[in-house]
Structures are given as structure tokens and as C-alpha cells.
Design an enzyme around this catalytic site. Sequence first.
Site, short mmCIF file in Angstrom:
data_model
loop_
_atom_site.label_atom_id
_atom_site.label_comp_id
_atom_site.label_asym_id
_atom_site.label_seq_id
_atom_site.Cartn_x
_atom_site.Cartn_y
_atom_site.Cartn_z
N ASN B 166 -7.62 -4.36 -4.00
CA ASN B 166 -7.28 -5.38 -2.99
C ASN B 166 -6.37 -6.49 -3.51
O ASN B 166 -6.68 -7.68 -3.39
CB ASN B 166 -8.59 -6.03 -2.50
N TYR B 167 -5.21 -6.14 -4.00
CA TYR B 167 -4.29 -7.15 -4.51
C TYR B 167 -3.70 -7.98 -3.37
O TYR B 167 -3.20 -7.45 -2.39
CB TYR B 167 -3.18 -6.47 -5.33
N GLY B 230 -3.97 9.57 4.45
CA GLY B 230 -5.34 9.88 4.07
C GLY B 230 -5.72 9.29 2.73
O GLY B 230 -5.48 8.10 2.47
N ALA B 231 -6.32 10.09 1.86
CA ALA B 231 -6.79 9.58 0.58
C ALA B 231 -6.88 10.72 -0.42
O ALA B 231 -6.90 11.90 -0.05
CB ALA B 231 -8.17 8.92 0.75
N ASP B 257 -11.04 -1.39 4.27
CA ASP B 257 -12.40 -1.81 3.95
C ASP B 257 -13.41 -0.89 4.62
O ASP B 257 -14.47 -0.60 4.05
CB ASP B 257 -12.61 -3.26 4.43
#
Lengths: 313, 313, 313, 313, 313, 313
Positions: B166-167, B230-231, B257
Site C-alpha cells: 500500500n504505497y 486478476g492476481a 483491500d
Amino acid sequence: MTGLVTLGEAMAVVASTEPGPLAPRTAARISFAGAEATVAIGVSRLGHPASWIGTVGSDAAGAMILGGLRAEGVDVGCARQEQGLPTGLMLRERRTADRTLAAYYRRGLAGSRLGPADVDEQLVAGARLLHVTGITPALSASARDAVRHAVRIARAAKVAVSLDVNYRSLLWSREEAAEELRPLVAEADVVFAGTDEASLFSTASTPEGLAGALAALGPSQAVIKLGAQGALAQVDGEVHVQDVVPVTAVDPIGAGDAFVAGYLAAQLSGAAPRERLRTAATCGAFAVAVHGDWEGLPRREELTLLAGDDVRR
Amino acid sequence: MTGLVTLGEAMAVVASTEPGPLAPRTAARISFAGAEATVAIGVSRLGHPASWIGTVGSDAAGAMILGGLRAEGVDVGCARQEQGLPTGLMLRERRTADRTLAAYYRRGLAGSRLGPADVDEQLVAGARLLHVTGITPALSASARDAVRHAVRIARAAKVAVSLDVNYRSLLWSREEAAEELRPLVAEADVVFAGTDEASLFSTASTPEGLAGALAALGPSQAVIKLGAQGALAQVDGEVHVQDVVPVTAVDPIGAGDAFVAGYLAAQLSGAAPRERLRTAATCGAFAVAVHGDWEGLPRREELTLLAGDDVRR
Amino acid sequence: MTGLVTLGEAMAVVASTEPGPLAPRTAARISFAGAEATVAIGVSRLGHPASWIGTVGSDAAGAMILGGLRAEGVDVGCARQEQGLPTGLMLRERRTADRTLAAYYRRGLAGSRLGPADVDEQLVAGARLLHVTGITPALSASARDAVRHAVRIARAAKVAVSLDVNYRSLLWSREEAAEELRPLVAEADVVFAGTDEASLFSTASTPEGLAGALAALGPSQAVIKLGAQGALAQVDGEVHVQDVVPVTAVDPIGAGDAFVAGYLAAQLSGAAPRERLRTAATCGAFAVAVHGDWEGLPRREELTLLAGDDVRR
Amino acid sequence: MTGLVTLGEAMAVVASTEPGPLAPRTAARISFAGAEATVAIGVSRLGHPASWIGTVGSDAAGAMILGGLRAEGVDVGCARQEQGLPTGLMLRERRTADRTLAAYYRRGLAGSRLGPADVDEQLVAGARLLHVTGITPALSASARDAVRHAVRIARAAKVAVSLDVNYRSLLWSREEAAEELRPLVAEADVVFAGTDEASLFSTASTPEGLAGALAALGPSQAVIKLGAQGALAQVDGEVHVQDVVPVTAVDPIGAGDAFVAGYLAAQLSGAAPRERLRTAATCGAFAVAVHGDWEGLPRREELTLLAGDDVRR
Amino acid sequence: MTGLVTLGEAMAVVASTEPGPLAPRTAARISFAGAEATVAIGVSRLGHPASWIGTVGSDAAGAMILGGLRAEGVDVGCARQEQGLPTGLMLRERRTADRTLAAYYRRGLAGSRLGPADVDEQLVAGARLLHVTGITPALSASARDAVRHAVRIARAAKVAVSLDVNYRSLLWSREEAAEELRPLVAEADVVFAGTDEASLFSTASTPEGLAGALAALGPSQAVIKLGAQGALAQVDGEVHVQDVVPVTAVDPIGAGDAFVAGYLAAQLSGAAPRERLRTAATCGAFAVAVHGDWEGLPRREELTLLAGDDVRR
Amino acid sequence: MTGLVTLGEAMAVVASTEPGPLAPRTAARISFAGAEATVAIGVSRLGHPASWIGTVGSDAAGAMILGGLRAEGVDVGCARQEQGLPTGLMLRERRTADRTLAAYYRRGLAGSRLGPADVDEQLVAGARLLHVTGITPALSASARDAVRHAVRIARAAKVAVSLDVNYRSLLWSREEAAEELRPLVAEADVVFAGTDEASLFSTASTPEGLAGALAALGPSQAVIKLGAQGALAQVDGEVHVQDVVPVTAVDPIGAGDAFVAGYLAAQLSGAAPRERLRTAATCGAFAVAVHGDWEGLPRREELTLLAGDDVRR
């Protein structure tokens, strides 16, 4: 040549629309506010050129404020968008139908960057009235200097100076305020204050006493705003009282600034004290009959609207 | 014993509801947001006890946040209302139907007062998972110490640690972030990052390479979030890919999140990596199918809702 | 140990927002209501632990109700989601600005499944106050038994019992109500009733006479709610009267339950009768100044809000 | 010296917000519209001074239009409020999610009073671009003369002339339009038309053919707007094609005028033809991504917003 | 056989919902209005068959009006959709909470096409009451002839005639109105007028004097509407006064027409003068307690609603 | 003589307007729904007289339903308001942008009181089409008898019978439904079913096979609704396929009933099977392009609206 010049902070306002505590999904409206901006808008709607000086962020809120002022015909040629700092914001919880609680996001933000360099000498010297409030000097050292600078220019150019005391306890103590504002009162031609604000400078216990005490400091016009009791003014030594104009109220916020706008616009029109107070009270009534700080302010041809019944033609 | 503990900042969110630039009268909704709060809510809705630690103001926004978390069954027994500082706030302009611009009011406000003393040792040591993000260490020195302290407790108690990189470029530079977060990555069991975020720690040019590089720093699970693609995850040395779950999207915010919440909840349920990713993607789909950061997150029995058609019974 | 325990039905509420007859496209708001739930929320907001026992459906409305109570800090550990029956619902037509007509969907639905087994003995025996209303015994035989069971536990454990008569003509006749409720009055320490409700048990024709008659049945505190005329209480033989607190009203619904909440919260705080009545009247004023049954109830620090003017700081 | 001057009619717009046939209680939004006003706003938002000339009523709608243009920085110093005639109005029924039906209230109303005397010679002669549309000559004889007069001034002063054909079948026949507009095309430097509009002047069957035919009449730049197929332009004899910029569309209205605004603003910035078309397509995309004719138009710094993803910082 | 027949114009109404000047994004509601349509709806809701004759456009507004009247049970079998002309429209700016300003779009539009041929002889002759207003004769020559024709039919068939003077200064001068309406008064059995309207025909200075003067022209019933002062009627030589029914008012518009509807419905029910006035006043109270001209009108079983308190059952 | 007669239940609908789980303050719209009512409205809008028979409560919801049907020109002369029982209600949670969950309040309520005595023999025998659905027989024994009675009258009078299978799993099992509905299929001239519904009567695995199987039971027209895949019909032994009409969809609910309305209206107009299917698909497209079950249905002159682009005139 402009009619009125004023300087101060304008902030975004987020106001919940339904009474009740904030909760997820609470509906709100976004607008903007600022005591001086409200006065500039009110004066402009009543037909006199008005200029507003201030600093906002170069963000969506800042663009909204400048666009909103332009829409109202207020000259913002000397207003400035500050890079890198957000525009101030006020979050208003409409806690009950007639009680509002506010949280402020303003410290160190764009509005506090106002400084003497923002005060265009030609603009101020060429105006008929300079209006300042006791909020601006409390924002930052540079903002305080901007106010002092503007008043100095006005005095030198024989431009009338108006001051609304507008004491804000979240920004400074009563002692600090009294010390800074007393010289401003002394330099003003017309000063506006609530009874609590006038008590910064006097121990008088009646509106009349307070008006007299303010006038004794210098101003030829001292106007005490009495909320639901109307107003009392001492003008050139003579006392005038003014009742409120009855109206269905939906939002008490902004009434005081609207009152000032009406008073000063009438003065610019050359109206006598009694007429200034009547216009002031009418503007206050318009303000509380519409949600928002300045949205309800009347145009000149609307001043008589509240007098008659609501009829069809 | 709680399932997941997390700590961070939660802010009020004011989001305009109609696309377009802010202007006076713009309609908005008030809610709250915070990467860690969203994860806690998501995990709680999926059936696992979750606790959130953080500091909010003792104002309407702070009360809204704590009430909102309680409503979702998130334990806020260790959250705190700070006197005298407003709760942070984010003003979101919905500039077009699918582009949002945000202004932040958070510097020096209540959320930054989070400190090591807020981290209840018993709570963290008794959890099954500690989740932290790269936002919190950037808020203030005390917040950074709180994260370090929490991780230390977790490691000592053999509680699994999850980190979402989470930069946030508005809070610190890439160099500062990399320096602070690299040790955190090394101590985490599972780490989540977008490709741009993973690049803080690696020069690899593919998702697979980035996942491998993150895992090489320590975590047994490295998950690369690829947005609309996607991931990809490397879990115990094995690579898994996951498509997005198709859905009618109305608000892209909060998808990342939500993804983390789904992944961690599935892990708490003892699901295998493939199932963790599928739950993660489903949660991401729910998040974008509803306005707001966390409002759309699914309850366990709703996880299958997006699979079927919309039918009457 | 909790402060107040209460049990009853909570229903979804669909209330049209604009005055006028229902028509296609009528805008509405969804929330929830229940006399006992309102009391629990009011007591919790004023700072005392409160527990609510009841049965809702395992549907969206049931989840909304439990989440809503949790948000307010009300313990729902002993509340239950009943499978297969919908949560009750009330459809409110705001017929004119100040007249509301309701249709009820509650018969045989989830709320009526409340039974003695839902009444946690430890919870009730450990509380300082048990609050019941005359609505619950009218819902079903099992609900009636639940109330009797709870009162029996409380009496045995020397927990004070509060009863709000709350007669509902749609649920049973005056004769049925009088027969069932008379023994409950006798076992209560504090009883609340409108004049029409008190007349179930007495032929007295004045508020004072009705209070005396109720007290004669057993309770040491008998409070007669008089709507716009305020309230009158006989406490330990002494009579106290209370005016309403003036406020801009937007929704008369919920005032009576708010009054009870304020009274009982003040009692839990150890306040004297006069202060209990004053807190009760203040809570009633808050309730009518905000839409909804419980949404407007005050937190402790807000109790003074209605006294002052609406001012800026 | 202003960048662009334009003249035409602006009307109040009442647009239902929910899809479906009009029925009592239908929610709507009030705004304003006008092809030339949209171009002026678009050019102003992109950083070039713009002036709008037109006549509105001295009523609430007229005040809204002038205020709205001022808010956008458009000079309305030569616009006029006509006494005694209402401002034109368009009632838009959003019949389905993407089909809108309009009823017009404009015949003989304030906007048709525009005449040659409203065209300030100094303003037009001092501009860099004069923009006119094929709507204005169809409003009234005096409006037609105003357009002719403005073009004559511009030609004499070597100010570039832009024409958007904008054929409106409710105002006149194709034959009437062709006869009146052909000389205007001949005098224009840049002309915009849809394929159906270009067919007023040519029997060519392809966009390229139509552009060539228009250019053959005189203009050095002929731009054919192709809706979802983008656009094609012949500039100084060279043909350029432009795709639409993909975006989530919520309201197709105003895209054509936004396209023109983008093209002309880029031309004022000295951009090459390819860049003019790209800016034009981007403005069209912004327009359809926001409700309303002009509300969505981009400021210069926003032109790149649609290119990237929606990300947090 | 129908109870009441009426003829006139009905227009679309666009009314801003929040107080304040019109500005872009102002929220509004669309409905319809027309003095005679309101009377027809009111009479129908109170249980008597009612027919409305008029011409609307064949557009969305026209369809809304006919559908809206049908929804209320009003027979529109003799109403007509005129091709090629839009339905009239009224734009209402809610300037303050209780002051509304209207702009009319009606001249030469569909409603003015009403003519004698639209007046179905059988329908009028078969009714028990014909109701006309002083608005219709001012719309156009054909509309004036339609009114005259309808009254002639009614008189010939011994159908009672009701006239509401309803003077509209935007449509004609007082002199024109007096000349056209005086014969209509003479032919009416019951006439309604405000004091200002009654002064078209008499120089009397009191309500009683005005009622007497009107009655002297012919009608056996002369009713003077006194706004907030109620009403005064002279019926068969006897004078009756009526107070307003107290209610929380949200919109003053439509009260006069509602009053007429209540009076005439009671007359159709055979009620005595005192009861007619009471029903009239009750209908007026309902009208102002709901937004819109006719939306708030009561059904027969609702007439007692305003008498009692707002209670739960 | 009416075109179509139908009978069934109509319920109030409360539908949340924003996607997301229900929570206090959720905004909703109130309307009504009912498969048969939607068909009646659709047929009426397309120009054929239609009658609806059913029982609603004598409450606000019942009045809304009858008024809503009347507004659409549907004859409700044989509909009835039942004393003492509330109108059924459906609570729709818009869980995500395209997934809706419903809770039903209908068991034992007013709609289930429909019985054979409500079926006016003259009305049915004089119609050209009787339309029934598989929902009504599942409501109550009397409702089942009403359907049987109506079909018997229609068959005897040679009125064509239409059946939409409309299986509702919340009301009865597949076995119960198949047993009750099989004879109805056999008596119908046209039958509509989804593939899942057609499988109640056949083991065929293709749309074509299912249509053939239904037709084999008796109907000359068997139409299989295939959702996003369009529809397939066997009419007099010939098979026709129909694609969906592309449209921007906002609400999938009501598409099937709209399809039936379009098919039957085209049949009443004497259209050939291919045209019936095309009209059916167009009506389905209109339904999903507008929120609500029936609100979006087209009038005859609007049928071509979806074909063209959205253009200005």
C-alpha cells in the site's frame, strides 16, 4: 472602481442534509463558506461591484470557490490558488432540525497563506468600502498582516473601513482577540458585533451601552447584532433599533454575514441608517429561509418578496 | 482469541455521488475508509473475529467510524478517541463516471496519534493473524513505532503476520517507503503488493518475477495484485494465477483491500491457496459492485451470489 | 454486569420521506424500530451498558437490525436470527407533514418466536434494570412467557423491573391487555403509561390520580406520559411534573420510548426523580427533532445542546 | 483580446434523472444548455478567454444561465436579459437508460430576440476565433442577421470563422437550412458536421467524400463527426482520422459540442491537426462521462485523466 | 351520470425542491397542475365521479397529465391530446422556504386549443355540477367559447354551475377579466373569490360586503376565500364564517383549489353550508400539508385525520 | 369488449436504490409489482384494452396499486379492496449493482383472498384473451379456484387462453406445481416458460425440444424464454427464434413479464409469430432499461425508439 473589497478565508463546506448523527451513508451537500465571501456575494447581488481577495488550494474545492464567486459576479482577479496545500473544509453535522455541530479543517491549509502581497493596493485604494473581519487576523501571522496592510491602504486613500468582529473561540482566546482587534475597531468607520463580541471591548451590559462603547473607540457606526431580537445601531450618535423580518427559517447559519452585506450594500446605495438596518434585516431573513451561508441572499428586485403573501399571477 | 488484529488510520470520507466537478449544491455521501478497517470488516463479515486498533477524534466523524466498525462486528475495544484533534477526512470528487480525485485532510490529525501504547500485547499475541499496511508507518513516528511494536509482539507469539505494501506517494517518497517497509516484508508471512509497489523491492519485470523476489525476502506467501488482470501468488514456492470475477462495477475503490480481506479470511478458514485467491477475487468483485470502500463486502453465505443469475423465487 | 436488559421485537421500518399518499416512485428510507430497542439504544448512548434480547429473521432486515444495535454499543449476544421466517416490517406513509399512517407486517413472523429459552438467566440476574413493555406479551404465547420468565428472574435476583404499558390496539383488546399486564404492573418498580394506557387499570380522571392508582398496584415510581403536556410522576409518594423541552420537531415518532430511555439512564446514574424527568424530557425532544425512532437520541455530552443557541465557534 | 467569441441561444434544461416515462413525482435536475455556450465553456476550461453573446429572459432561468457562464469564466459582458419574455426551456424525459426525448419551449421566447445590435463589433474583431452554429439562423430573422453580421465583422477583421452545421429538423426544413447555411460554410475557415448534416451540401457517400465536398466549398478544415466511430477531418487537403476515447458513458448529450470545444481550444493553442482531433475526442469522452451538456468538460490539467487507471495516491 | 364536470388547462409543473435561486444542478420534481384538474381530483377522492375536459400535447407531459388524472379516478374520456403543440409548463423556483416564483410556458400551447367542440353536451347535461374558472376564458378565444358553451348547456339542463373567479394578472387586465367574468358570475349558482378577485365586481370593503355583492349578481352561494383568515360565505342570504384548520404547512400552493373541491364535494353529498365550509377548510389544510397542488387532497376516510393526534396503534 | 383479462396478485415493492446491504438510512423507492399486472399494463400501453382482477388491502399500498393500474388505463372495475388484511409487500435489497435479493410478505395477506366470485363471467367471456400465471394457483385454494374458474369460462366462450408458467419455489414444490399446472398447460392456447419451468413438464434438454413438448400438451403456441439468449417459439408446428434487443440495462427485473406483454399485444394486433416475438423482445429490452417491473414498458409509438441512435432534433 469597485464598490466593496474584502479579504479572508473561504472554505469548502460539507453539510449533512438530514437531521441526525453522522453515520455511514449520511447524505450531504457540498458548498463553500466564508464570512467575507458571503458579504461580497450579498453586496454583488444587491447591485454593487464587489471584490474578494483570498487564497484557496489548487484542488477541486478551490476551483469550486472561485467559480462560485465568479458566478455571483464577485471579482476574484486578486484571489490566488496556492499549490500543494488543500483548501480548508468544514464538516457540518446537522445534529437536530435546528442544531448544527461543525468540525474545522483549516489550520495551516491554503487559506492561511493569505499575506500582504495578496492585497492589491490599487484595488483597495480604488474601492468605496473595505470590509474585514476578526477571523482573518486569527488565521496566521501573514493573514493578520494582510488585514493590517489593507486597512492601512484604505485609511490612506480615505476608503471607508468596515469591521465585523466575528470572534471565533476555536482560533484564539478572548484576550488575544481583544488585543489584536481593538486597534482595528479604532480604525473602522463601521463596526458590527454580537453582544458577546462587543464585550471584548466593553463592560457595558445593554446593547445600547455596547454600541456606545464601540463608537467611543472610533467608528461613527456601531451595529450590535442581537439574533432573534434584531439589531441596534448607533450612527453618528443616534440610536436605531431594528426587528427581525419574520420568515420560515430552515437554516440559521449565515444570518449575521447576510445582515452585514445588506447594511453595507444599502450604505453604498446612499441609504439612511434606518434603511440600512431594514435592508440588513431583510438579508438576514433571506439567509435563514434557504440552506447554506450565502445561497439565499436576495437580488435587489427580490428585497420586497418577503413582504407580500405567496400569490399566483 | 480473535482471528485477525489490524491497526491503522480510518478517516471520514465525503464522496460526491454524481459524476462531475465539485460545484455548490453537489450531492455527497458521508462514510468512512481505511485500508486496515476494510480488511477487518471483510474478515468479520466472512465469519472470523476481527479487531481494529486506531485513534480517531472525539467528534462526529470519530463516533461514526467506531459505530460503523461495531456494526460490522469488529472489536474496537482497543481503539481510542483522541481529544482535541479532528478525525482525518478524505474529499472525493467523482470527476467522471469512473475517475475519482481525492483531497486528504489527515496530516497531524487524530489518526497520526496512534502509538505503541495503543497496541495491546495480549490482543495481538492472542490473535491468529496480524495485518499491517505500508500506510501506517508513513503517518507519524509514533504510528511507525506502533506497527513495529505490533509486529514484534506477533513474531514473538508466533502469530502470522500479513503486510499489504500500500504505497502512498502523497505521504512519502519511494526511497523512504522502501527503506522502512523492506524489514517489514522480511518479517511477514504473507505480503500483498501491486506491481508498482513490488518494484520498491525488486527490479523484476513480470508479476511472477516480482512475486518470487518478494518471497525471497522472507514471506512464504507473496501475492501480486494485478487490477483488471486478476492476481498472481507464489505460495510455498508454487505459483497460482487468478482471474477477476466478472461483475457490473460501479466504484473501483476498495477492491484491493477487499481482495486482501478475502484472502486472509480464507486462510483463517484453512483454505488452500487456490481457494484463498478465489475468495479474494470474489471479495474484490463485491467491492466494485457497490459504492464505498467496504460497504459491498460479502457475508459468507453471499459468496456464491455473483455466480448465478439474478432470478426470482 | 450490564446496566439494562430488555427484550422485545424489532422490525424493519420503511418510511416515505415526502408527505403525501403512497404512489409509484415514492421515495422512502429503510431503518428499524422497536420500543425496547429504542430504550436500549438510548440508555447505551447515555453511557450505560445495555443488552437487547429478541428474534429477527436471517434476512437482510434481520442483519440490519443486529448491526444497527451493535453500532450503538448495545449487546446482542443473546439475540437470535430465526431461520425461515422474515423479520417483521412496518410500512409508514407520511400522509401529511405531521401525520403518519402505518401498516404492520408482523403476525407470525420472526419476532413472535421469542421464547423463555431466549432469556439468559445470567444476563438478566446480573443486570441493574430489566425493562419490558406491554407489546411483547401480545406478540405470541411464547413471547408472553419470555416476558414472564424474565420478570421472574429479575425479581428473584432483586433486579429492578421497569414496565412501559405501551398498549397496541391492533394486537389485542383493552380487556386482554389489562388482564395480562396488571400482574406485570404489580411486579414492576417503575411503570410508564400514557393517560389512555393508565386507564386500563384505573378510572381516575387526572394524571395525578392515574399515577397514584398505578403506584397503588405496587410500583414505587409511576410515570404518566402526557405528550405535548410533558409528564407527571409519582415517586415514593411524591408528585413531580415536567414540561416538554421546546425544539423544532420533524417527526413525532419515538418520543415516548426516548422519554423512557432518558428516565432509566438517569436512574442508572443515580439521579434524583426531578433530574430523571428532565433527562427524559430532553431525550424526547431529541427524538422528535430527528427523523426515525431512535436515530436522534443524545449522547451524554449532547444533553446540553438544546439549551443553548446555535452558534459558531 | 479574447480567444473565442460565439453567439447563440442558451435555454434552461429540466432533465428527469431516473430512466422512465414522466409521471407525477418524477425527480429532475435543472441546468442549462446551448451548443455555443457549451463550446464557450469548453474553450474557457481549457484555458482560453471566451465570450458568449445571447439574449435570455430576466427571470430565474436567465439569471442561472448568466451566472453559470460567469462561473466558468466565460465573458458575458455582451449578453443581455430581455424584459417580458421567458428564457427558453427544454424538458428532457430520460425514457430509458440511454434514450432521451426532449420537448422544446423556445419559439418566440427571449433567445430569439438576439439581433445584430447585440454583436459588439470590437469584441468580434478583437477575437482570434468566431464560432457560430446552424441553430442560431433558424431561431428568428433577427438572430439570422446577427450571425451574418458577426461573420461579416470577423471576415473583415481576418478573424477565423468556425461553423458547426448543427441542423435541427424541428426548426426548419433541410432545404431552408441548406440555402441559409451554404454561404456560411463558404465563409468559414473550419466547419464541423455529422454525415447527415454534411449531406445538406453534398451527395458524397463516405466521410472522406463529405469532408472533401465541404472543404471544396471554402473551409481549409472540414471535420466530420462520426459519433461512436470517432471523426474524420480534411485539413489543408490532408485527411486525418480519430477514434473515440473509451470511457464509461452516462449521458450521450453534449458530446458533439464538446468535440468542437476541444478542437477549437487546441487550435487556439497552436496544436497540429492530429492533436486538435485528439483533444476534441478527449473532450467528447469527458462530456459523455458526466450528466449534462457541459458539466463534464475537462480543464487543461485534467486532459490526461482518462488515460491512466483510477489509482490512489 | 357523473357528479362534477369541469374544463380547463392542465400544465406540467417543474418545481425546485430545495429553497434557493435556480442554479445548475438544482433538484426538482415534475408533476402537473391546473385549477380545474385539482378540483376534479379532490371531488373524486372524496367519492364523487368527476370528469375533466381539456387539451394537452401528445408528448410526455400530456401523457403524464392524463395518466395522473386517470390514477385519481377522474374521467378523461373527453380530454384530448393535440398533435404538434407542447403541453404547457410552469417552472417554479422555490425562492425561500415559503416564497415561490413561477415562469409560465403556456401561450399558444396545447391547452389553449380547448374549444366548444371539446365540450360533450351529453356529459355536461348529465352531470350534477359544472365547475369553471376565470382562467380558462383568458387562455384563448376558443377556450372562452368552450366555457360559455359549457355554461349554456348546463343552464339549459338545470345543472348547477360553479365558478371560481381565479383572476390571473399575467393573462389579462382587471378590466378585461371583469367584463368577461361578470356574466359568468351572474349565471353561476355558487361563486368563489378572494377579496381581491371579488373586487373586480364590487367596491365593498369587507368580506361580508363582497359576498353580498357577488350574491346580488345572481349566485345563491357566494364564498370569499380569506387565506390564513379562513373563509366567509353567504348562502341563501345567510352568512357563515369558517376558520382555517391548523396544520403543519409545507407548501401554500393549491390551497384555494382544494378548498373549492371540498366545498363542492360536500355539496354533492348533500351537506349543509356549515359542513361544506368545514370540508373545504379541511381540504385546504391537507393541500398545504403536502407538496404539490393536488397530491395532498384527502380521501373521504381521511377527513378526520387532522383532528386527532399522531398515535401508534 | 376488452382485449385482455388477467387475474393475480399485485404487491407493494420497496426496493433499495443504491447497491449494498440494507442498513439504517438506506434510500428506497416504493412501487408495486405483480406478473399479471405487468402484462396488463404492457398490453394497455401498446393500445389494447386490458382488465386486471385481484384483491388488495384497503390500505395505502392497495390504493397505490389500483391508482397505478388506472393511470395506465387498465380497467380495475373487478378488482377489490379487502378489509382488514394488508396488501402483500416485497422488500428488495439491491445487494450489488446487478444482484437483487427479495423478502416476501404475502402469505395469508389480501392478495390470497382472490376467489372464483371475483371472476366476472361477462368480463372474461367478452375478452379476446385470458392471461393467467402459475403464481396465482400457488397463493391459496381460493386463488387456485379463481384461475380454474376463469379458464373454464374462457374455454366455454372460445376466448383464447395464455399461461405463463412462472414457477415460484418459495410458494410450492416442483411436484405440486407440475401437478396443478399441467392441466392448465393443456387448456392454454399459448404458453410461456423458461427452460427450468418447461422442465416441470418434459425431460427434453434443448429449448426446441421443450417447446415441442409443451406444444404436445395442447397449446398451439409454446414460447421458451431464454433470458440473455432471447427466446424460441413453436407456433403451429413451426419454430422461430428471437434474439434479445440490445440496450443499456439497469434492472433485470420484469423482463419476462414484459416479454409476455409484448407477445400478447402483438397477437391482439393480428401480428404474425415473427412480429410477436420481435415485439416481445423489444418490450423486454424496455423493461430492463428502466428501474421497476413495469415502469419502462413502451407505448406503441415508442417501439422504434431503441432502434435508432439518441439524436437531437
